[in-house]
Design a protein around this motif. Structure first.
Motif, PDB file in Angstrom:
ATOM      1  N   GLU A  27       0.830  -1.206   0.000  1.00 16.34           N
ATOM      2  CA  GLU A  27       0.000   0.000   0.000  1.00 16.34           C
ATOM      3  C   GLU A  27       0.866   1.258   0.000  1.00 16.34           C
ATOM      4  O   GLU A  27       0.559   2.241  -0.670  1.00 16.34           O
ATOM      5  CB  GLU A  27      -0.922   0.003   1.205  1.00 16.34           C
ATOM      6  CG  GLU A  27      -1.808   1.236   1.334  1.00 16.34           C
ATOM      7  CD  GLU A  27      -2.770   1.408   0.167  1.00 16.34           C
ATOM      8  OE1 GLU A  27      -3.224   2.546  -0.052  1.00 16.34           O
ATOM      9  OE2 GLU A  27      -3.068   0.410  -0.535  1.00 16.34           O
ATOM     10  N   ARG A  30       1.960   1.831  -3.412  1.00 16.41           N
ATOM     11  CA  ARG A  30       0.841   2.315  -4.247  1.00 16.41           C
ATOM     12  C   ARG A  30       0.601   3.803  -4.027  1.00 16.41           C
ATOM     13  O   ARG A  30       0.126   4.504  -4.921  1.00 16.41           O
ATOM     14  CB  ARG A  30      -0.435   1.527  -3.928  1.00 16.41           C
ATOM     15  CG  ARG A  30      -0.505   0.154  -4.557  1.00 16.41           C
ATOM     16  CD  ARG A  30      -1.909  -0.420  -4.516  1.00 16.41           C
ATOM     17  NE  ARG A  30      -2.325  -0.746  -3.162  1.00 16.41           N
ATOM     18  CZ  ARG A  30      -2.136  -1.929  -2.574  1.00 16.41           C
ATOM     19  NH1 ARG A  30      -1.522  -2.909  -3.235  1.00 16.41           N
ATOM     20  NH2 ARG A  30      -2.548  -2.137  -1.334  1.00 16.41           N
ATOM     21  N   GLN A  31       0.948   4.286  -2.830  1.00 14.71           N
ATOM     22  CA  GLN A  31       0.768   5.699  -2.507  1.00 14.71           C
ATOM     23  C   GLN A  31       1.944   6.548  -2.994  1.00 14.71           C
ATOM     24  O   GLN A  31       2.012   7.745  -2.715  1.00 14.71           O
ATOM     25  CB  GLN A  31       0.610   5.859  -0.998  1.00 14.71           C
ATOM     26  CG  GLN A  31      -0.660   5.242  -0.438  1.00 14.71           C
ATOM     27  CD  GLN A  31      -1.915   5.930  -0.929  1.00 14.71           C
ATOM     28  OE1 GLN A  31      -1.953   7.146  -1.100  1.00 14.71           O
ATOM     29  NE2 GLN A  31      -2.954   5.144  -1.171  1.00 14.71           N
TER      30      GLN A  31
END
Length: 216
Positions: A27, A30-31
């Protein structure tokens, strides 16, 4: 491995912590943030070494460091740890910092550091950055006596909140997101497990945790 070396092998962590970390790192990426795992498992001997920095042999002995180790590792410098019982030793802690432009960032105020803290917390880690005393922004831990499953008697407030949040999103939990497992969370876990055709164990193991983390 020398006491000066940091273990960065994620496979050295508790199996549930490995799953949480993998989900959180994915995550983070992904950020748009590049995370660097600085340390995972830490042998007791390395903890003695770290504790010795900035302390005298007498201070180390008073804290519980064996006399021979206290004499060997006591040295000048800035203190880098305040405990001999780091969660790293239990294989349930990890240090993570951001990398930007090929440079490791150690600032607690950096925007990418703050993003890492936010995401790691969302995935069930207790963030050292949020400690009132001696905050430690790279440090993340999953404190508790759990082994291969989380259950009513084997959990942490942070992990329980993640499980409650995921089960609420899936429509199985209607209680407060308070980190207090109790019977209501066990019931929701079992209802969810039953919906998948799994045995109602009241617990969350490797397979279940991976699935729930995809729902948070």
């Amino acid at each position: 491995m020398a006491v000066t070396d940091q273990c960065r092998d994620k496979k050295e962590l508790n199996v549930l912590v490995q799953i949480m970390l993998a989900a959180a790192l994915a995550e983070i990426k992904r950020q748009g943030v590049m995370p660097l795992v600085v340390e995972t498992y830490r042998p007791k001997e390395r903890q003695y070494y770290l504790y010795g920095q900035g302390r005298t042999a007498a201070q180390c002995r008073a804290a519980g460091v064996p006399a021979a180790k206290a004499k060997k590792y006591a040295r000048s410098g800035n203190k880098v740890t305040w405990t001999l019982n780091s969660i790293h030793i239990q294989r349930k802690a990890v240090d993570v910092i951001p990398v930007r432009g090929g440079k490791a960032i150690w600032s607690a105020q950096d925007k990418d550091t703050k993003k890492i803290v936010e995401i790691m917390t969302r995935y069930g880690f207790e963030a050292g950055a949020n400690w009132a005393n001696s905050p430690d922004s790279p440090h993340f831990q999953v404190k508790g006596s759990f082994g291969k499953v989380f259950s009513e008697k084997k959990n942490t407030v942070f992990v329980t909140k993640v499980i409650q949040r995921a089960l609420r999103k899936l429509g199985f939990y209607t209680g407060a997101i308070d980190g207090d497992w109790q019977k209501k969370t066990t019931k929701a876990v079992n209802q969810w497990r039953k919906s998948l055709g799994w045995k109602k164990t009241g617990s969350v193991g490797k397979k279940a945790l991976k699935r729930l983390l995809k729902s948070i």
